[in-house]
Scaffold this active site. Structure first.
Site, mmCIF file in Angstrom:
data_model
loop_
_atom_site.group_PDB
_atom_site.id
_atom_site.type_symbol
_atom_site.label_atom_id
_atom_site.label_comp_id
_atom_site.label_asym_id
_atom_site.label_seq_id
_atom_site.Cartn_x
_atom_site.Cartn_y
_atom_site.Cartn_z
ATOM 1 N N ARG A 21 0.637 -1.627 0.125
ATOM 2 C CA ARG A 21 -0.546 -0.144 -0.079
ATOM 3 C C ARG A 21 0.834 1.243 -0.052
ATOM 4 N NH1 ARG A 21 -5.446 -1.569 2.396
ATOM 5 N NH2 ARG A 21 -5.268 -3.897 2.697
ATOM 6 N N SER A 137 -22.694 -13.999 10.253
ATOM 7 C CA SER A 137 -22.350 -12.278 9.456
ATOM 8 C C SER A 137 -22.041 -12.906 8.230
ATOM 9 C CB SER A 137 -21.248 -13.133 10.372
ATOM 10 O OG SER A 137 -20.184 -12.062 10.383
ATOM 11 N N SER A 189 -19.399 -1.666 0.820
ATOM 12 C CA SER A 189 -18.984 -0.139 0.032
ATOM 13 C C SER A 189 -17.846 -0.231 -0.878
ATOM 14 C CB SER A 189 -17.790 0.052 1.177
ATOM 15 O OG SER A 189 -16.734 -1.203 1.685
ATOM 16 N N HIS A 217 -21.822 2.722 5.215
ATOM 17 C CA HIS A 217 -21.684 3.589 3.669
ATOM 18 C C HIS A 217 -23.283 4.128 3.772
ATOM 19 C CE1 HIS A 217 -17.302 2.705 2.724
ATOM 20 N NE2 HIS A 217 -17.491 1.599 3.319
ATOM 21 N N LYS A 248 -17.380 9.486 7.757
ATOM 22 C CA LYS A 248 -17.467 9.104 5.860
ATOM 23 C C LYS A 248 -18.718 10.742 5.811
ATOM 24 C CE LYS A 248 -15.503 4.875 6.480
ATOM 25 N NZ LYS A 248 -15.913 3.146 6.199
ATOM 26 N N THR A 363 -8.633 -6.132 0.515
ATOM 27 C CA THR A 363 -9.644 -5.518 0.778
ATOM 28 C C THR A 363 -10.766 -6.092 0.163
ATOM 29 O OG1 THR A 363 -8.432 -3.298 0.813
ATOM 30 C CG2 THR A 363 -10.533 -3.022 0.530
#
Ligand SMILES: *Cc1c(COP(=O)(O)O)cnc(C)c1O
Length: 407
Positions: A21, A137, A189, A217, A248, A363
């Site tokens: 990153r 979940s 997202s 989001h 956000k 991600t």
């Protein structure tokens, strides 16, 4: 032992995989969003247009928010001065929690240092403290929820993404007397898809499960008062817990849950991640309160954002640039290769003054690397035309596949 060599070895692997990153060193300029200055490797700072900010509505520069924060700074000083329990609860926190409870139609709300901490702390406390609990979940849940569930040490069951039938089957297989927690998000997202919240609530109610919805989001962006997708769909009262961020669309920083008075009191009283940490600076609380009050009243930003999102999609379609269809404000342009994604992003920044961060593994899954664009009401048609022009040029240069233009 040479620890740095051990660290560097793993970092090299990350680089080889194209997943290292790199942070863009940006200078945001209040009043000029989505413009910013980029401090690159060579030469002086350059002007760029930011295309991947989560300050979705530009509330980070809203004069009402800035004024509230300046006034709070002068009034309260810099920090909270303690944990919530030991001298850190200021009136600004109390006001914000009231505002948040009202936003989501709940009895109470509870503030945390961030959305990450609110998910981690609440899910880990519920899972650990409800005797013999099981947490169900969604497979695409955010890292903060996954870590919270893990830390709770409660049994965890993963259900298929946005699939209420799969959830139903998994709930039906459980002992009916066990406390069950269904954890999911409204707007995801990375793909920008939205959960079938009503169906999930139907299933959860049928099995007597608690529902935990991450609206990170969506808060500020959906619903007549910006209360999120649950507000837009008239479902707020069906959710046990609504979790959100102040970082956000609200444009500041912090996280929260909104729920019954008992549930909030329970987390307040038992959650380590709430108790043993300094309260948010009152400046942030005051800024968030001003921002939410504004967003409850004003639909102009939401409307403006929707228009720019539609315009960007239309222009991408005309240029034949493939993007993922979804109902939200998030426009993912799929690249499917970590290296290529990185290079496209570098090129856009270097040659077009367009900043969009490549989204790579972990991600998103490998092979689904993408550029993720989030138009705001402050992105103009000229910004969008410039973006699509640059992408189109790159598409030709790199011989990337285009989609047939629909007639
Ligand atoms: C960003 C994010 C969080 C964390 O919120 P922060 O306030 O940034 O810590 C939680 N959930 C989801 C889905 C997110 O994308």
């Amino acid at each position: 032992m040479n620890f740095d060599a051990l660290f560097d070895q793993q970092l090299d692997q990350l680089r080889e995989a194209g997943n290292y990153r790199y942070f863009a060193d940006l200078e945001r300029e209040a009043g000029h969003f989505p413009k910013a200055r980029h401090h690159g490797a060579s030469g002086g700072p350059k002007d760029v247009t930011v295309w991947c900010s989560n300050d979705y509505l530009g509330q980070g520069q809203n004069p009402m928010v800035l004024e509230a924060m300046q006034a709070a700074l002068a009034h309260y000083g810099a920090g909270a001065g303690g944990t919530r329990n030991i001298s850190g609860t200021t009136h600004a926190h109390v006001e914000l929690e009231r505002e948040l409870a009202d936003w989501h139609g709940k009895e109470a709300a509870l503030l945390f240092s961030s959305g990450y901490v609110s998910n981690w702390t609440t899910l880990s406390t519920l899972g650990a403290r409800l005797p013999n609990a099981v947490i169900l979940s969604d497979e695409m849940n955010h890292a903060s929820m996954i870590e919270g569930v893990r830390h709770s040490r409660a049994e965890k069951i993963i259900w298929k993404h946005n699939d209420a039938d799969d959830l139903d089957r998994k709930l039906a297989a459980l002992d009916p007397t066990r406390p069950k927690i269904v954890a999911f998000e409204s707007v995801y997202s990375m793909d920008g898809d939205i959960a079938p919240i009503d169906e999930i609530c139907d299933v959860a109610e049928k099995h007597g499960a608690l529902t935990y919805l991450d609206e990170v989001h969506a808060v500020g962006l959906y619903g007549p008062r910006g209360g999120g997708v649950a507000e837009e769909r008239g479902l707020m009262e069906r959710l046990t817990v609504i979790e959100g961020t102040l970082g956000k669309a609200v444009g500041v920083m912090g996280g929260y849950i909104a729920a019954s008075a008992s549930l909030c009191d329970f987390i307040r009283s038992f959650a380590s991640g709430f108790i043993f940490t300094t309260a948010l600076p009152p400046v942030l609380a005051a800024g968030a309160t001003a921002s939410i009050r504004y967003l409850k009243e004003s639909g102009a930003e939401r409307q403006g954002q929707r228009e720019q999102v539609a315009y960007l999609r239309r222009k991408l379609d005309l240029a034949g640039i493939p993007h993922m269809a979804n109902e939200s404000h998030i426009v993912p342009v799929m690249i499917g290769d970590a290296e290529k994604c990185r290079r496209l992003s570098d090129w856009l920044l270097e040659h077009h003054g367009i900043y969009v961060q490549p989204i790579n593994y972990p991600t998103v899954p490998r092979g689904t690397e993408r550029l993720r664009f989030t138009p705001s009401p402050f992105h103009t048609r000229a910004h969008i035309d410039a973006l699509v022009g640059a992408l189109s040029e790159l598409w030709s240069q790199c011989a990337l596949a285009r989609v047939e233009q629909a007639a």
